[in-house]
Design a protein around this motif. Structure first.
Motif, PDB file in Angstrom:
ATOM      1  N   ALA A 195      52.779  38.381  25.528  1.00 32.37           N
ATOM      2  CA  ALA A 195      51.536  38.179  26.274  1.00 32.37           C
ATOM      3  C   ALA A 195      51.609  36.934  27.147  1.00 32.37           C
ATOM      4  CB  ALA A 195      50.356  38.081  25.311  1.00 32.37           C
ATOM      5  N   ILE A 196      52.218  35.879  26.626  1.00 29.02           N
ATOM      6  CA  ILE A 196      52.360  34.646  27.409  1.00 29.02           C
ATOM      7  C   ILE A 196      53.213  34.917  28.646  1.00 29.02           C
ATOM      8  CG2 ILE A 196      53.418  32.352  27.445  1.00 29.02           C
ATOM      9  CD1 ILE A 196      52.483  32.050  24.500  1.00 29.02           C
ATOM     10  N   GLU A 197      54.346  35.576  28.445  1.00 30.28           N
ATOM     11  CA  GLU A 197      55.218  35.865  29.590  1.00 30.28           C
ATOM     12  C   GLU A 197      54.511  36.746  30.610  1.00 30.28           C
ATOM     13  OE1 GLU A 197      59.320  36.685  29.294  1.00 30.28           O
ATOM     14  OE2 GLU A 197      59.471  35.807  27.302  1.00 30.28           O
ATOM     15  N   MET A 198      53.811  37.750  30.121  1.00 32.83           N
ATOM     16  CA  MET A 198      53.111  38.658  31.017  1.00 32.83           C
ATOM     17  C   MET A 198      52.007  37.929  31.786  1.00 32.83           C
ATOM     18  SD  MET A 198      51.615  42.311  29.903  1.00 32.83           S
ATOM     19  CE  MET A 198      50.200  42.872  30.796  1.00 32.83           C
ATOM     20  N   LYS A 199      51.244  37.092  31.097  1.00 31.51           N
ATOM     21  CA  LYS A 199      50.166  36.351  31.749  1.00 31.51           C
ATOM     22  C   LYS A 199      50.726  35.391  32.793  1.00 31.51           C
ATOM     23  CE  LYS A 199      45.847  33.999  30.788  1.00 31.51           C
ATOM     24  NZ  LYS A 199      44.956  35.053  31.255  1.00 31.51           N
ATOM     25  N   GLN A 200      51.854  34.754  32.490  1.00 30.27           N
ATOM     26  CA  GLN A 200      52.468  33.841  33.450  1.00 30.27           C
ATOM     27  C   GLN A 200      52.946  34.590  34.695  1.00 30.27           C
ATOM     28  OE1 GLN A 200      55.255  31.869  30.830  1.00 30.27           O
ATOM     29  NE2 GLN A 200      53.876  30.126  30.574  1.00 30.27           N
ATOM     30  N   MET A 201      53.479  35.791  34.520  1.00 31.52           N
ATOM     31  CA  MET A 201      53.883  36.589  35.682  1.00 31.52           C
ATOM     32  C   MET A 201      52.662  36.950  36.526  1.00 31.52           C
ATOM     33  SD  MET A 201      56.907  39.175  34.482  1.00 31.52           S
ATOM     34  CE  MET A 201      56.588  39.402  32.753  1.00 31.52           C
ATOM     35  N   MET A 202      51.562  37.268  35.863  1.00 36.78           N
ATOM     36  CA  MET A 202      50.347  37.625  36.589  1.00 36.78           C
ATOM     37  C   MET A 202      49.771  36.409  37.319  1.00 36.78           C
ATOM     38  SD  MET A 202      48.816  40.193  33.640  1.00 36.78           S
ATOM     39  CE  MET A 202      47.127  39.960  34.062  1.00 36.78           C
ATOM     40  N   ASP A 203      49.734  35.264  36.639  1.00 40.20           N
ATOM     41  CA  ASP A 203      49.136  34.060  37.216  1.00 40.20           C
ATOM     42  C   ASP A 203      50.054  33.381  38.233  1.00 40.20           C
ATOM     43  OD1 ASP A 203      46.968  34.550  35.592  1.00 40.20           O
ATOM     44  OD2 ASP A 203      47.438  32.956  34.148  1.00 40.20           O
ATOM     45  N   ASP A 204      51.315  33.183  37.866  1.00 42.53           N
ATOM     46  CA  ASP A 204      52.232  32.411  38.701  1.00 42.53           C
ATOM     47  C   ASP A 204      52.848  33.221  39.839  1.00 42.53           C
ATOM     48  OD1 ASP A 204      51.689  30.440  36.857  1.00 42.53           O
ATOM     49  OD2 ASP A 204      53.629  30.572  35.848  1.00 42.53           O
ATOM     50  N   GLU A 205      53.119  34.484  39.578  1.00 45.40           N
ATOM     51  CA  GLU A 205      53.810  35.302  40.568  1.00 45.40           C
ATOM     52  C   GLU A 205      52.887  36.311  41.245  1.00 45.40           C
ATOM     53  OE1 GLU A 205      57.487  36.826  38.864  1.00 45.40           O
ATOM     54  OE2 GLU A 205      57.603  35.049  37.587  1.00 45.40           O
ATOM     55  N   GLY A 206      51.625  36.330  40.826  1.00 44.57           N
ATOM     56  CA  GLY A 206      50.650  37.214  41.451  1.00 44.57           C
ATOM     57  C   GLY A 206      50.848  38.691  41.158  1.00 44.57           C
ATOM     58  N   MET A 207      51.567  39.005  40.074  1.00 37.53           N
ATOM     59  CA  MET A 207      51.782  40.415  39.727  1.00 37.53           C
ATOM     60  C   MET A 207      50.505  41.005  39.145  1.00 37.53           C
ATOM     61  SD  MET A 207      55.448  40.632  37.835  1.00 37.53           S
ATOM     62  CE  MET A 207      56.933  39.997  38.572  1.00 37.53           C
ATOM     63  N   ASP A 208      50.314  42.301  39.386  1.00 34.51           N
ATOM     64  CA  ASP A 208      49.220  42.978  38.701  1.00 34.51           C
ATOM     65  C   ASP A 208      49.668  43.273  37.270  1.00 34.51           C
ATOM     66  OD1 ASP A 208      50.216  45.926  38.501  1.00 34.51           O
ATOM     67  OD2 ASP A 208      50.535  45.395  40.604  1.00 34.51           O
ATOM     68  N   GLU A 209      48.725  43.666  36.433  1.00 34.54           N
ATOM     69  CA  GLU A 209      49.009  43.876  35.012  1.00 34.54           C
ATOM     70  C   GLU A 209      50.131  44.893  34.788  1.00 34.54           C
ATOM     71  OE1 GLU A 209      46.697  46.386  31.883  1.00 34.54           O
ATOM     72  OE2 GLU A 209      45.717  44.432  32.021  1.00 34.54           O
ATOM     73  N   ARG A 210      50.073  46.000  35.487  1.00 36.80           N
ATOM     74  CA  ARG A 210      51.069  47.057  35.292  1.00 36.80           C
ATOM     75  C   ARG A 210      52.476  46.584  35.674  1.00 36.80           C
ATOM     76  NH1 ARG A 210      50.405  53.252  36.312  1.00 36.80           N
ATOM     77  NH2 ARG A 210      52.547  53.896  36.000  1.00 36.80           N
ATOM     78  N   THR A 211      52.593  45.911  36.811  1.00 35.74           N
ATOM     79  CA  THR A 211      53.899  45.419  37.258  1.00 35.74           C
ATOM     80  C   THR A 211      54.437  44.371  36.290  1.00 35.74           C
ATOM     81  OG1 THR A 211      53.272  45.842  39.550  1.00 35.74           O
ATOM     82  CG2 THR A 211      55.147  44.363  39.188  1.00 35.74           C
ATOM     83  N   ALA A 212      53.567  43.471  35.843  1.00 44.97           N
ATOM     84  CA  ALA A 212      53.991  42.442  34.886  1.00 44.97           C
ATOM     85  C   ALA A 212      54.458  43.083  33.580  1.00 44.97           C
ATOM     86  CB  ALA A 212      52.853  41.457  34.629  1.00 44.97           C
ATOM     87  N   ALA A 213      53.733  44.078  33.094  1.00 44.26           N
ATOM     88  CA  ALA A 213      54.115  44.758  31.859  1.00 44.26           C
ATOM     89  C   ALA A 213      55.450  45.480  32.032  1.00 44.26           C
ATOM     90  CB  ALA A 213      53.031  45.744  31.441  1.00 44.26           C
ATOM     91  N   ASN A 214      55.617  46.185  33.149  1.00 44.58           N
ATOM     92  CA  ASN A 214      56.873  46.895  33.389  1.00 44.58           C
ATOM     93  C   ASN A 214      58.046  45.933  33.531  1.00 44.58           C
ATOM     94  OD1 ASN A 214      55.745  49.456  33.287  1.00 44.58           O
ATOM     95  ND2 ASN A 214      55.364  49.544  35.475  1.00 44.58           N
ATOM     96  N   THR A 215      57.836  44.836  34.236  1.00 41.39           N
ATOM     97  CA  THR A 215      58.888  43.830  34.411  1.00 41.39           C
ATOM     98  C   THR A 215      59.298  43.243  33.069  1.00 41.39           C
ATOM     99  OG1 THR A 215      58.073  43.297  36.618  1.00 41.39           O
ATOM    100  CG2 THR A 215      59.481  41.647  35.552  1.00 41.39           C
ATOM    101  N   PHE A 216      58.308  42.919  32.253  1.00 42.80           N
ATOM    102  CA  PHE A 216      58.603  42.355  30.936  1.00 42.80           C
ATOM    103  C   PHE A 216      59.371  43.354  30.081  1.00 42.80           C
ATOM    104  CE2 PHE A 216      57.581  41.786  26.450  1.00 42.80           C
ATOM    105  CZ  PHE A 216      58.092  40.519  26.262  1.00 42.80           C
ATOM    106  N   MET A 217      58.917  44.600  30.043  1.00 43.61           N
ATOM    107  CA  MET A 217      59.583  45.602  29.206  1.00 43.61           C
ATOM    108  C   MET A 217      60.999  45.893  29.706  1.00 43.61           C
ATOM    109  SD  MET A 217      57.653  46.023  26.707  1.00 43.61           S
ATOM    110  CE  MET A 217      58.514  47.331  25.876  1.00 43.61           C
ATOM    111  N   GLN A 218      61.217  45.877  31.011  1.00 44.20           N
ATOM    112  CA  GLN A 218      62.573  46.070  31.543  1.00 44.20           C
ATOM    113  C   GLN A 218      63.482  44.929  31.104  1.00 44.20           C
ATOM    114  OE1 GLN A 218      61.933  46.496  35.752  1.00 44.20           O
ATOM    115  NE2 GLN A 218      61.365  48.649  35.589  1.00 44.20           N
ATOM    116  N   ARG A 219      62.944  43.715  31.107  1.00 45.05           N
ATOM    117  CA  ARG A 219      63.734  42.566  30.655  1.00 45.05           C
ATOM    118  C   ARG A 219      64.085  42.700  29.173  1.00 45.05           C
ATOM    119  NH1 ARG A 219      60.735  37.341  31.130  1.00 45.05           N
ATOM    120  NH2 ARG A 219      60.128  38.315  33.075  1.00 45.05           N
ATOM    121  N   VAL A 220      63.125  43.131  28.375  1.00 47.20           N
ATOM    122  CA  VAL A 220      63.372  43.315  26.943  1.00 47.20           C
ATOM    123  C   VAL A 220      64.430  44.397  26.717  1.00 47.20           C
ATOM    124  CG1 VAL A 220      62.342  44.128  24.779  1.00 47.20           C
ATOM    125  CG2 VAL A 220      61.116  42.483  26.191  1.00 47.20           C
TER     126      VAL A 220
END
Length: 83
Positions: A52-77
């Motif tokens: 959740a921290i990583e996802m929130k940081q992507m949304m806040d710092d990189e301006g990603m929407d929730e879906r993109t942040a979630a997909n990016t995080f899961m791809q990294r995992v």
């Protein structure tokens, strides 16, 4: 890790609050009185909060929407599991 859990956390809880929760959970898990089944549950909670921290940081710092942040995080995992 449960994607719906950290999506909810990323939407509703500040990074600072999640970091505080992590500190408490880690200290609790380090107690000799905590048995292995409890440690496994705490580990799952910690994983979800970290996601959740990583996802929130992507949304806040990189301006990603929730879906993109979630997909990016899961791809990294998934990428780290494949290695």
């Amino acid at each position: 890790m449960k994607l719906p859990v950290f999506k909810n956390l990323a939407k509703t809880v500040s990074v600072e609050a999640m970091e505080t929760a992590l500190e408490v959970l880690e200290a609790y898990a380090d107690s000799p009185a905590v048995k292995e089944p409890e440690q496994e549950v705490i580990g799952e909670m910690i994983s979800n909060i970290c996601g959740a921290i990583e996802m929130k940081q992507m949304m806040d710092d990189e301006g990603m929407d929730e879906r993109t942040a979630a997909n990016t995080f899961m791809q990294r995992v998934m990428g780290s599991i494949d290695k």
